[in-house]
Motif scaffolding. Structure first.
Motif, mmCIF file in Angstrom:
data_model
loop_
_atom_site.group_PDB
_atom_site.id
_atom_site.type_symbol
_atom_site.label_atom_id
_atom_site.label_comp_id
_atom_site.label_asym_id
_atom_site.label_seq_id
_atom_site.Cartn_x
_atom_site.Cartn_y
_atom_site.Cartn_z
ATOM 1 N N HIS A 107 0.850 -1.188 0.000
ATOM 2 C CA HIS A 107 0.000 0.000 0.000
ATOM 3 C C HIS A 107 0.891 1.245 0.000
ATOM 4 N N ALA A 108 0.536 2.198 -0.859
ATOM 5 C CA ALA A 108 1.284 3.461 -0.919
ATOM 6 C C ALA A 108 0.361 4.517 -1.509
ATOM 7 N N GLY A 109 0.375 5.699 -0.903
ATOM 8 C CA GLY A 109 -0.487 6.759 -1.403
ATOM 9 C C GLY A 109 -1.925 6.299 -1.457
ATOM 10 N N ARG A 110 -2.565 6.487 -2.627
ATOM 11 C CA ARG A 110 -3.947 6.043 -2.819
ATOM 12 C C ARG A 110 -4.039 4.742 -3.600
ATOM 13 N N GLY A 111 -2.973 3.954 -3.588
ATOM 14 C CA GLY A 111 -2.978 2.735 -4.381
ATOM 15 C C GLY A 111 -2.494 1.523 -3.626
ATOM 16 N N THR A 112 -2.778 0.352 -4.203
ATOM 17 C CA THR A 112 -2.334 -0.929 -3.662
ATOM 18 C C THR A 112 -1.816 -1.778 -4.808
ATOM 19 N N VAL A 113 -0.660 -2.411 -4.598
ATOM 20 C CA VAL A 113 -0.065 -3.298 -5.592
ATOM 21 C C VAL A 113 -0.109 -4.713 -5.024
ATOM 22 N N THR A 114 -0.745 -5.629 -5.752
ATOM 23 C CA THR A 114 -0.869 -7.017 -5.310
ATOM 24 C C THR A 114 -0.090 -7.908 -6.260
ATOM 25 N N ALA A 115 0.751 -8.781 -5.707
ATOM 26 C CA ALA A 115 1.638 -9.603 -6.539
ATOM 27 C C ALA A 115 1.805 -10.972 -5.917
ATOM 28 N N ARG A 116 2.205 -11.930 -6.766
ATOM 29 C CA ARG A 116 2.588 -13.275 -6.316
ATOM 30 C C ARG A 116 3.837 -13.686 -7.103
ATOM 31 N N GLY A 117 4.946 -13.865 -6.404
ATOM 32 C CA GLY A 117 6.171 -14.313 -7.056
ATOM 33 C C GLY A 117 6.620 -13.396 -8.167
ATOM 34 N N THR A 118 7.029 -12.192 -7.838
ATOM 35 C CA THR A 118 7.336 -11.198 -8.858
ATOM 36 C C THR A 118 8.334 -10.185 -8.318
ATOM 37 N N ILE A 119 8.796 -9.272 -9.192
ATOM 38 C CA ILE A 119 9.699 -8.184 -8.805
ATOM 39 C C ILE A 119 9.113 -6.880 -9.334
ATOM 40 N N PHE A 120 8.960 -5.897 -8.451
ATOM 41 C CA PHE A 120 8.411 -4.616 -8.883
ATOM 42 C C PHE A 120 8.918 -3.497 -7.984
ATOM 43 N N ASP A 121 8.887 -2.282 -8.526
ATOM 44 C CA ASP A 121 9.287 -1.081 -7.798
ATOM 45 C C ASP A 121 8.059 -0.246 -7.471
ATOM 46 N N VAL A 122 8.070 0.368 -6.292
ATOM 47 C CA VAL A 122 7.061 1.365 -5.925
ATOM 48 C C VAL A 122 7.809 2.603 -5.451
ATOM 49 N N ASN A 123 7.498 3.739 -6.058
ATOM 50 C CA ASN A 123 8.158 5.004 -5.731
ATOM 51 C C ASN A 123 7.091 5.982 -5.244
ATOM 52 N N LEU A 124 7.225 6.399 -3.984
ATOM 53 C CA LEU A 124 6.280 7.357 -3.399
ATOM 54 C C LEU A 124 6.880 8.753 -3.521
ATOM 55 N N LEU A 125 6.325 9.552 -4.413
ATOM 56 C CA LEU A 125 6.821 10.894 -4.701
ATOM 57 C C LEU A 125 6.075 11.929 -3.858
ATOM 58 N N PRO A 126 6.512 13.187 -3.887
ATOM 59 C CA PRO A 126 5.779 14.223 -3.146
ATOM 60 C C PRO A 126 4.311 14.283 -3.564
ATOM 61 N N ASP A 127 3.493 14.801 -2.664
ATOM 62 C CA ASP A 127 2.053 14.946 -2.895
ATOM 63 C C ASP A 127 1.360 13.596 -3.052
ATOM 64 N N ASN A 128 1.919 12.554 -2.404
ATOM 65 C CA ASN A 128 1.282 11.231 -2.411
ATOM 66 C C ASN A 128 1.145 10.638 -3.806
ATOM 67 N N HIS A 129 1.992 11.043 -4.716
ATOM 68 C CA HIS A 129 1.998 10.553 -6.089
ATOM 69 C C HIS A 129 2.895 9.316 -6.139
ATOM 70 N N ILE A 130 2.367 8.188 -6.639
ATOM 71 C CA ILE A 130 3.171 6.972 -6.679
ATOM 72 C C ILE A 130 3.352 6.493 -8.111
ATOM 73 N N VAL A 131 4.502 5.833 -8.335
ATOM 74 C CA VAL A 131 4.810 5.208 -9.625
ATOM 75 C C VAL A 131 5.127 3.743 -9.349
ATOM 76 N N VAL A 132 4.448 2.853 -10.055
ATOM 77 C CA VAL A 132 4.666 1.414 -9.924
ATOM 78 C C VAL A 132 5.259 0.898 -11.230
ATOM 79 N N ARG A 133 6.383 0.196 -11.124
ATOM 80 C CA ARG A 133 7.040 -0.355 -12.312
ATOM 81 C C ARG A 133 7.268 -1.842 -12.104
ATOM 82 N N LEU A 134 6.897 -2.633 -13.100
ATOM 83 C CA LEU A 134 7.049 -4.083 -13.010
ATOM 84 C C LEU A 134 8.329 -4.521 -13.714
ATOM 85 N N VAL A 135 9.156 -5.267 -12.989
ATOM 86 C CA VAL A 135 10.395 -5.801 -13.544
ATOM 87 C C VAL A 135 10.185 -7.219 -14.063
ATOM 88 N N ARG A 136 9.468 -8.044 -13.290
ATOM 89 C CA ARG A 136 9.271 -9.441 -13.668
ATOM 90 C C ARG A 136 7.956 -9.933 -13.074
#
Length: 369
Positions: A202-231
């Motif tokens: 959970h970050a900002g106003r979002g939720t990322v749900t995963a099973r067996g994976t690699i991903f980045d979550v970046n919480l920027l100013p103003d509660n702005h988030i960026v989610v990037r999937l690697v695998r």
């Protein structure tokens, strides 16, 4: 002021010094007489302050496991004679030694933070901030964090690994049915171990749900988030009320990213191709293409005790391309100086790049190559 210029210590020595000072400052009598000495020790550098803070935080966790034994009680009819005073002195010394050992044990338990290892195993995620023992059967939350300038990986007891960028904070809350995490500050890469329990961040106003994976979550100013999937695959869900045109959930494929902004009205979740130049950030490396030095300095200074600066505006506007390790300011400055033919002026408050060495530099100047 130059910091942490003392000769290298043996392994664990700084941690032991911090534990000793923490024990001293918890004693009102000693704290009063040795406060100036303690403040001078803290002023020796950021490493000293960080070691002391970690000891204090680790002790606040460790004391829940086992409180130090109380002093032996005086008999009700005993007079405070020499024998009693000597006994009290011995008891006081013993209690302080137990306190120091308890703190050192707590530090080893809480991710080996004070030992400074680059990858830490979190063996007991229930031993962290949260309710007092016995208050609930539900495990407390585990707090893992990095200091400014630090990138570190933590292995959780389910086998998952969290890499935290500089000045980042994650709360870990595992139970028998779920694995729930909250990114409260900064950026994290999650390498998720596959098992039956869902893994949700959970970050900002979002939720990322995963099973067996690699991903980045970046919480920027103003509660702005960026989610990037690697695998693997992840579902990204926004907590903002949605419409048919702005769905609540999107699924990412490897190499894709999505942004979630903190907006009161529904926003469409737009999935785009992720930028490849930042994929190696857990190693402190980043690829830059035609970037302004001023922008490169700003990013590197997120990790720096001594900032990088350009001596003149035209230096900030110089553009450069290449792979650079942005977590080591001094090394980055030398590399940029070599690539661009600039002088590097190392002073107590900044590392500056200039066209040439000034006649009277405020610090050591490495001339253009």
């Amino acid at each position: 002021m130059m910091e942490d210029t003392d000769p290298p210590r043996r392994h664990g020595q700084l941690r032991e010094e911090a534990a000793d000072w923490f024990a001293i400052m918890r004693n009102p009598e000693e704290a009063e007489t040795r406060r100036k000495e303690f403040e001078a020790w803290l002023a020796r550098g950021a490493l000293h302050r960080a070691a002391y803070n970690r000891i204090a935080e680790a002790y606040s966790i460790g004391k829940r496991l086992k409180d130090p034994p109380e002093d032996d009680a005086l008999p009700s009819d005993a007079a405070p004679g020499d024998d009693i005073r000597q006994s009290l002195s011995r008891s006081k010394t013993k209690k302080r030694a137990v306190l120091i050992l308890a703190m050192l044990g707590a530090v080893a338990l809480v991710a080996q933070w004070a030992a400074g290892s680059p990858s830490d195993d979190i063996k007991h995620p229930s031993l962290a901030i949260g309710s007092a023992p016995g208050a609930s059967d539900r495990p407390a939350q585990l707090k893992i964090a990095t200091a400014i300038g630090e990138i570190r990986s933590f292995r959780l007891n389910d086998g998952s690994v969290i890499a935290l960028d500089t000045n980042s904070l994650v709360l870990v809350d595992f139970d028998a049915e779920r694995r729930s995490l909250h990114l409260l500050r900064g950026r994290a890469r999650f390498t998720v171990a596959h098992e039956r329990r869902p893994f949700a961040v959970h970050a900002g106003r979002g939720t990322v749900t995963a099973r067996g994976t690699i991903f980045d979550v970046n919480l920027l100013p103003d509660n702005h988030i960026v989610v990037r999937l690697v695998r693997g695959a992840v579902d990204v869900t926004t907590d903002t009320p949605t419409t048919e045109r702005a769905p609540a959930t999107v699924r990412l494929s490897p190499g894709q990213q999505v942004e979630l902004r903190d907006a009161p009205t529904p926003l469409a979740l737009e999935v785009v191709k992720a930028q490849a130049n930042d994929s190696d950030w857990p190693d402190g490396l980043k690829e830059y293409r035609n970037v302004r030095l001023g922008d490169l300095f700003a990013e590197a200074n997120r990790y720096a005790d001594i900032p990088l600066v350009g001596t003149t505006p035209d230096i900030d506007d110089v553009r450069v391309s290449g792979h650079f390790r942005i977590t080591d300011s001094a090394r980055l400055a030398r590399n940029l100086g070599d690539v661009l033919g600039l002088a590097v002026i190392s002073g107590p408050n900044s590392i500056a790049l200039a066209r040439r060495c000034p006649a009277h530099p405020k610090g050591n100047c490495r001339p253009p190559s």
